[in-house]
Scaffold this active site. Structure first.
Site, mmCIF file in Angstrom:
data_model
loop_
_atom_site.group_PDB
_atom_site.id
_atom_site.type_symbol
_atom_site.label_atom_id
_atom_site.label_comp_id
_atom_site.label_asym_id
_atom_site.label_seq_id
_atom_site.Cartn_x
_atom_site.Cartn_y
_atom_site.Cartn_z
ATOM 1 N N ASN A 286 -9.618 -0.228 -1.372
ATOM 2 C CA ASN A 286 -8.288 -0.111 -1.237
ATOM 3 C C ASN A 286 -7.622 -0.729 -2.298
ATOM 4 O OD1 ASN A 286 -5.445 -0.244 -0.481
ATOM 5 N ND2 ASN A 286 -5.790 -0.837 1.207
ATOM 6 N N HIS B 8 -3.283 7.592 1.738
ATOM 7 C CA HIS B 8 -3.690 6.544 1.339
ATOM 8 C C HIS B 8 -4.684 5.600 2.261
ATOM 9 C CE1 HIS B 8 -3.655 2.225 -0.560
ATOM 10 N NE2 HIS B 8 -3.661 2.023 0.806
ATOM 11 N N CYS C 126 0.942 -1.078 0.094
ATOM 12 C CA CYS C 126 -0.017 0.026 0.005
ATOM 13 C C CYS C 126 0.711 1.033 -0.040
ATOM 14 C CB CYS C 126 -0.834 0.016 1.231
ATOM 15 S SG CYS C 126 -2.230 -1.234 1.112
ATOM 16 N N PHE D 290 -10.165 -4.973 -0.745
ATOM 17 C CA PHE D 290 -9.076 -4.564 -1.635
ATOM 18 C C PHE D 290 -9.931 -4.591 -3.055
ATOM 19 C CE2 PHE D 290 -6.377 -5.854 1.646
ATOM 20 C CZ PHE D 290 -5.492 -4.814 1.557
#
Length: 391
Positions: free
Chosen positions: A339, A306, A165, A216
């Site tokens: 994500n 993020h 990430c 995700f």
């Protein structure tokens, strides 16, 4: 797959020699997943009928705040590779066949959108920085991206594998250094990720896998970075003032990923959000010190973070006493794309600029200075102190 980028606005004075982000772009696979339908689809595709696990995933899908995601996985892929849904099957070869092709295609499309938004030509690109945790091959995706775009064989390439990430901001840090140390250079930063590399059927022995299923997504992002922009033809978006990287000692197992015969296996420690909360203030203060900004005046900054997950954003907001709107762009990116690992910072920056344009149209103003942040395996903190040139 491709998605047009944002409209650029008139910019402020740019500091000579400092790297700037000149354009953004993104791309996605065709498969759009609505979070409300994910649970039934996932258990159907993996031929699993475990009510307890199904209820657990349903709860997780609600807590992630994700509404939609794009994924490479499809019925066609599972028909061609049914072994991907079989527990314990050695499928790394099949996964890489799918992933290597998919991430290259998405990276090419995101880069093409970015280059179009920038307005320059392929011949002006001097360097490529390519980031992915979803492929493994020699030569790497940096070469396939460069070839697919039609870049010069003399292009200078850097490949960042398995940064997770934090990879998007790590790539931005590398691109900043290249741009500032090579006058006249224009660096293409591309990131591309797919979750197929870690797709697995649900298992009571791996309940943490369900977090990834609920959180995700797939996609690609791209940026053009360069110093001393030609303002007649280039419209810089952000100036990259100072970058920093730091790892937290003795946290190597908190984000633990490894490539196995079954693909990538990940475990995320429960105390990951707490560790980030405990260390984020000092990391941000150090970056602010370098820029001569007042520590603790966090609400005078913009925040491009993020979105690893809602718990991390909530903890940051609490620790730094941020106003709710400060993490709007991060929460929107998480809501719309999940994500998407290294790509997600591109989506956050796009939402930030869209929000800033709206604020200015309404007669307001947004902060000039801010922080671009990401957290990844290590636990590694990546950060850049930046100026919003559209503010």
């Amino acid at each position: 797959m491709g998605d047009e980028g944002i409209v650029r606005t008139v910019t402020k004075h740019v500091t000579p020699g400092k790297a700037t982000i000149l354009a953004l772009g993104k791309a996605f696979p065709h498969q759009l997943v609505m979070q409300e339908y994910l649970v039934d689809g996932y258990f159907r595709d993996t031929n699993c009928d475990n009510p307890e696990l199904k209820q657990k995933l349903a709860r997780l899908c609600k807590t992630t705040t994700v509404k939609t995601r794009y994924v490479v996985m499809s019925e066609e892929i599972l028909k061609k590779y049914p072994e991907l849904a079989v527990e314990g099957a050695a499928t790394v070869k099949q996964r890489l066949e799918i992933c290597n092709k998919a991430v290259t295609q998405m990276a090419i499309e995101a880069s093409q959108v970015c280059i179009k938004n920038w307005g320059g030509s392929l011949s002006d690109i001097t360097h490529v920085v390519y980031v992915s945790s979803s492929e493994a091959r020699l030569p790497g995706g940096d070469l396939y991206l460069s070839s697919g775009l039609g870049l010069s064989p003399k292009i200078q390439r850097v490949m960042l594998y398995f940064a997770g990430c934090s990879g998007g901001v790590a790539g931005l840090r590398v691109a900043k250094d290249i741009a500032e140390n090579n006058p006249g250079s224009r660096v293409l930063l591309a990131t591309s990720e797919t979750t197929i590399i870690g797709f697995k059927p649900p298992s009571a022995d791996r309940p943490y896998d369900l977090v990834g299923v609920a959180l995700f997504g797939d996609g690609a992002g791209a940026m053009i970075i360069g110093s001393d922009p030609i303002l007649e033809t280039e419209k810089p978006l952000f100036e990259l003032h100072t970058s920093a990287q730091e790892f937290i000692p003795d946290t190597e197992k908190k984000i633990d990923g490894r490539l196995t015969e079954e693909g990538i296996s990940f475990t995320l420690a429960r105390d990951l959000p707490q560790i980030i909360e405990d260390n984020v203030e000092g990391f941000c203060d150090n970056l602010m010190d370098v820029g001569g900004l007042e520590n603790k005046e966090y609400n005078k900054l913009f925040w491009a973070v993020h979105p690893g997950g809602p718990a991390i954003l909530n903890r940051m907001e609490k620790r730094l006493e941020l106003l709710p709107e400060k993490l709007n762009a991060s929460r929107k990116a998480l809501r719309d794309y999940g994500n998407a690992s290294s790509n997600t910072i591109v989506y956050v920056l796009e939402y930030m600029i869209e929000e800033g344009n709206k604020i200015r149209k309404e007669g307001g103003g947004d902060p000039e200075w801010g922080l671009i942040l990401a957290f990844g395996p290590g636990i590694t903190f990546e950060g850049i102190l930046a100026r919003n040139l559209c503010a």
